[in-house]
Design a protein around this motif. Structure first.
Motif, PDB file in Angstrom:
ATOM      1  N   LEU A 123       9.386   9.981  53.167  1.00 16.15           N
ATOM      2  CA  LEU A 123       8.557  11.153  53.450  1.00 16.15           C
ATOM      3  C   LEU A 123       7.071  10.802  53.393  1.00 16.15           C
ATOM      4  N   ILE A 124       6.653  10.129  52.356  1.00 15.18           N
ATOM      5  CA  ILE A 124       5.236   9.793  52.179  1.00 15.18           C
ATOM      6  C   ILE A 124       4.733   8.881  53.298  1.00 15.18           C
ATOM      7  N   ALA A 125       5.616   7.987  53.764  1.00 17.48           N
ATOM      8  CA  ALA A 125       5.193   7.013  54.784  1.00 17.48           C
ATOM      9  C   ALA A 125       5.318   7.540  56.210  1.00 17.48           C
ATOM     10  N   LEU A 126       5.745   8.785  56.374  1.00 18.15           N
ATOM     11  CA  LEU A 126       6.048   9.326  57.694  1.00 18.15           C
ATOM     12  C   LEU A 126       4.787   9.449  58.561  1.00 18.15           C
ATOM     13  N   SER A 127       4.926   9.132  59.844  1.00 15.66           N
ATOM     14  CA  SER A 127       3.819   9.252  60.792  1.00 15.66           C
ATOM     15  C   SER A 127       4.157  10.284  61.876  1.00 15.66           C
ATOM     16  N   ARG A 128       3.157  10.699  62.607  1.00 14.93           N
ATOM     17  CA  ARG A 128       3.365  11.644  63.714  1.00 14.93           C
ATOM     18  C   ARG A 128       4.308  11.038  64.758  1.00 14.93           C
ATOM     19  N   ARG A 129       4.154   9.752  65.023  1.00 14.00           N
ATOM     20  CA  ARG A 129       5.018   9.103  66.017  1.00 14.00           C
ATOM     21  C   ARG A 129       6.490   9.188  65.606  1.00 14.00           C
ATOM     22  N   GLU A 130       6.786   9.000  64.317  1.00 15.71           N
ATOM     23  CA  GLU A 130       8.175   9.083  63.841  1.00 15.71           C
ATOM     24  C   GLU A 130       8.701  10.512  63.940  1.00 15.71           C
ATOM     25  N   VAL A 131       7.832  11.479  63.693  1.00 12.13           N
ATOM     26  CA  VAL A 131       8.242  12.884  63.847  1.00 12.13           C
ATOM     27  C   VAL A 131       8.572  13.174  65.310  1.00 12.13           C
ATOM     28  N   MET A 132       7.754  12.688  66.227  1.00  9.05           N
ATOM     29  CA  MET A 132       8.001  12.869  67.655  1.00  9.05           C
ATOM     30  C   MET A 132       9.331  12.216  68.071  1.00  9.05           C
ATOM     31  N   THR A 133       9.605  11.026  67.547  1.00  3.52           N
ATOM     32  CA  THR A 133      10.856  10.330  67.873  1.00  3.52           C
ATOM     33  C   THR A 133      12.056  11.132  67.395  1.00  3.52           C
ATOM     34  N   ALA A 134      11.978  11.670  66.181  1.00  2.00           N
ATOM     35  CA  ALA A 134      13.069  12.487  65.659  1.00  2.00           C
ATOM     36  C   ALA A 134      13.236  13.771  66.469  1.00  2.00           C
ATOM     37  N   ALA A 135      12.117  14.374  66.879  1.00  2.00           N
ATOM     38  CA  ALA A 135      12.188  15.586  67.692  1.00  2.00           C
ATOM     39  C   ALA A 135      12.905  15.313  69.012  1.00  2.00           C
ATOM     40  N   GLU A 136      12.602  14.194  69.639  1.00  2.00           N
ATOM     41  CA  GLU A 136      13.263  13.826  70.890  1.00  2.00           C
ATOM     42  C   GLU A 136      14.764  13.624  70.682  1.00  2.00           C
ATOM     43  N   GLN A 137      15.121  13.029  69.550  1.00  2.00           N
ATOM     44  CA  GLN A 137      16.526  12.709  69.318  1.00  2.00           C
ATOM     45  C   GLN A 137      17.365  13.926  68.981  1.00  2.00           C
ATOM     46  N   TYR A 138      16.836  14.835  68.145  1.00  2.00           N
ATOM     47  CA  TYR A 138      17.661  15.926  67.629  1.00  2.00           C
ATOM     48  C   TYR A 138      17.404  17.261  68.310  1.00  2.00           C
ATOM     49  N   PHE A 139      16.320  17.385  69.065  1.00  2.00           N
ATOM     50  CA  PHE A 139      15.981  18.672  69.653  1.00  2.00           C
ATOM     51  C   PHE A 139      15.979  18.623  71.178  1.00  2.00           C
ATOM     52  N   GLY A 140      16.679  17.656  71.730  1.00  2.00           N
ATOM     53  CA  GLY A 140      16.647  17.495  73.180  1.00  2.00           C
ATOM     54  C   GLY A 140      17.458  18.513  73.941  1.00  2.00           C
ATOM     55  N   GLY A 141      18.466  19.129  73.308  1.00  2.00           N
ATOM     56  CA  GLY A 141      19.361  20.030  74.032  1.00  2.00           C
ATOM     57  C   GLY A 141      18.932  21.469  74.067  1.00  2.00           C
ATOM     58  N   GLY A 142      17.828  21.798  73.401  1.00  2.00           N
ATOM     59  CA  GLY A 142      17.386  23.182  73.394  1.00  2.00           C
ATOM     60  C   GLY A 142      18.406  24.106  72.746  1.00  2.00           C
ATOM     61  N   LEU A 143      18.342  25.374  73.107  1.00  2.00           N
ATOM     62  CA  LEU A 143      19.243  26.366  72.521  1.00  2.00           C
ATOM     63  C   LEU A 143      20.693  26.109  72.913  1.00  2.00           C
ATOM     64  N   ASN A 144      20.925  25.359  73.964  1.00  2.00           N
ATOM     65  CA  ASN A 144      22.297  25.075  74.391  1.00  2.00           C
ATOM     66  C   ASN A 144      23.074  24.255  73.372  1.00  2.00           C
ATOM     67  N   GLN A 145      22.375  23.569  72.464  1.00  2.00           N
ATOM     68  CA  GLN A 145      23.071  22.766  71.469  1.00  2.00           C
ATOM     69  C   GLN A 145      23.342  23.553  70.187  1.00  2.00           C
ATOM     70  N   CYS A 146      22.897  24.801  70.151  1.00  2.00           N
ATOM     71  CA  CYS A 146      22.957  25.593  68.920  1.00  2.00           C
ATOM     72  C   CYS A 146      24.123  26.579  68.921  1.00  2.00           C
ATOM     73  N   SER A 147      24.598  26.881  67.727  1.00  2.00           N
ATOM     74  CA  SER A 147      25.386  28.083  67.507  1.00  2.00           C
ATOM     75  C   SER A 147      24.422  29.226  67.219  1.00  2.00           C
ATOM     76  N   VAL A 148      24.736  30.402  67.741  1.00  2.00           N
ATOM     77  CA  VAL A 148      23.852  31.564  67.622  1.00  2.00           C
ATOM     78  C   VAL A 148      24.611  32.718  66.996  1.00  2.00           C
ATOM     79  N   ALA A 149      23.974  33.401  66.048  1.00  2.00           N
ATOM     80  CA  ALA A 149      24.541  34.611  65.457  1.00  2.00           C
ATOM     81  C   ALA A 149      23.433  35.649  65.329  1.00  2.00           C
ATOM     82  N   VAL A 150      23.743  36.876  65.730  1.00  2.00           N
ATOM     83  CA  VAL A 150      22.776  37.974  65.673  1.00  2.00           C
ATOM     84  C   VAL A 150      23.422  39.143  64.942  1.00  2.00           C
ATOM     85  N   ILE A 151      22.705  39.693  63.981  1.00  2.00           N
ATOM     86  CA  ILE A 151      23.131  40.908  63.286  1.00  2.00           C
ATOM     87  C   ILE A 151      22.192  42.028  63.699  1.00  2.00           C
TER      88      ILE A 151
END
Length: 389
Positions: free
Chosen positions: A339-367
């Motif tokens: 965590l302490i050593a984290l850089s913006r570039r590493e955050v961007m890389t993780a965002a690309e890897q885990y957030f690439g599918g948009g809402l289509n990759q999510c389960s959705v629940a509404v109350i």
């Protein structure tokens, strides 16, 4: 019952019981369905406190069907009251329940499905049905209260801990034992299929949640995901959902124990607009709408949660439960260093890897209200499957 309540008030600072499914760390990563019994007292009241615990554990009786009926009705009222009070957490629980065995159990034990089960149970409060329930509760109690499964921690000053340890041994001897431990099975079948659900209740506002599986605390990307949650909440969701959308709040949460990432809104006048905001969160991250300074501030927010000082009692209890689930100090320290050593570039890389599918990759629940859910379904390209709470 009234006599026991008076003894608890006279000799303790309270007795609590809760069921909390957790996910263990280490090679097995199995579900740990825990039941936690807690109490506290002044040193001079140690003996009567442990007498109370021994009686609760070894002499519980459920045969008073009148009292049982009253407790069930009170329990249902409490569950119904929490729907609007904690609707965002209930929606997140619904959305994430297929991602791990612990999440599934948590939903069954304390989510919307628990409320539905209790409502179904209360459809028949005849003496015959309550008699069956008495037998069920007795069997559950004899299974759960088994000293071969107990792990106990005593927190206090040295002399008090020594005395409490002696009393704890006599307390455990008052309950049954000898049954072999039956841990939950492996996490086969998780994560499950993506779901899109709407749950109707009497409410003028909505609670919208989306969730998807990621990685757990031991993984190299866990620190980036924790930071992404802070970035989304402070830089994007607050602006789009609260300031523009008029909801009471917008949340992004990363659960490092289960490896689940969730987005949610609280007391929200919208459904479709909020789902669009959730979908836009993925574009916000991939577009890099945050600076190195923003990343450092988010790191400090995560660090402040990790390093937040606790009084000795709560700190010791947390350490005990970390030991129960196998979360070692070494695992926590490695996370902190990443965590302490984290850089913006590493955050961007993780965002690309885990957030690439948009809402289509999510389960959705509404109350929300049935009317609002049906209005939203008429406009959504992928309608919600509707249920009643």
């Amino acid at each position: 019952f009234s006599e026991m309540a008076q003894r608890i008030d006279a000799f303790t600072g309270g007795v609590g019981l809760s069921a909390n499914p957790r996910t263990g760390f280490g090679d097995s990563a199995r579900c740990l369905p825990l039941v936690a019994l807690t109490s506290k007292s002044l040193v001079r009241n140690l003996d009567p406190m442990f007498d109370i615990l021994a009686e609760l554990l070894g002499e519980s009786v459920f045969s008073d069907t009148g009292r049982l009926r009253t407790l069930l009705l009170e329990y249902r009222a409490g569950l119904e009251g929490m729907v609007v009070q904690n609707g965002h957490r209930l929606a997140m629980s619904l959305a994430a329940r297929r991602f791990s065995r612990a999440r599934a159990l948590s939903e069954d034990w304390s989510g919307v499905h628990q409320l539905k089960d209790v409502k179904r149970l209360l459809e028949d409060l005849s003496d015959a049905r309550l008699g069956e329930l008495v037998g069920d509760l007795a069997r559950v109690g004899s299974t759960v209260w088994d000293r071969s499964r107990f792990q106990m921690a005593v927190v206090g000053e040295r002399a008090a801990v020594t005395r409490a340890g002696e009393l704890a041994g006599s307390t455990l001897s008052a309950i049954g034992g000898g049954a072999a431990e039956t841990p939950a099975g492996p996490e086969n079948g998780f994560p499950g299929d993506r779901l899109r659900e709407g749950w109707s209740t009497e409410s003028a506002v909505n609670f919208v949640a989306a969730a998807f599986p990621t990685v757990r605390l031991e993984h190299a990307d866990s620190a980036a995901l924790a930071v992404i949650a802070k970035l989304l909440r402070s830089l994007y969701l607050h602006r789009e959902i609260r300031e523009k959308g008029g909801a009471y709040g917008g949340f992004a949460l990363y659960s490092s124990e289960d490896g689940v990432f969730s987005l949610a809104s609280y007391r929200d006048p919208h459904i479709i607009a909020t789902l669009n905001v959730f979908d836009g969160a993925f574009g916000f991250l991939r577009g890099g709408g945050f600076s190195e300074t923003d990343v450092k501030e988010a790191i400090l927010q995560v660090c402040s949660e990790i390093d937040k000082p606790d009084p000795p009692g709560p700190a010791a209890r947390k350490a005990f439960f970390r030991r129960v689930i196998g979360l070692s100090d070494a695992i926590r320290e490695r996370f902190k260093q990443r965590l302490i050593a984290l850089s913006r570039r590493e955050v961007m890389t993780a965002a690309e890897q885990y957030f690439g599918g948009g809402l289509n990759q999510c389960s959705v629940a509404v109350i929300g209200s049935e009317e609002k859910l049906r209005e939203a379904n008429a406009k959504l390209p992928e309608p919600l499957e509707l249920f009643k709470i």
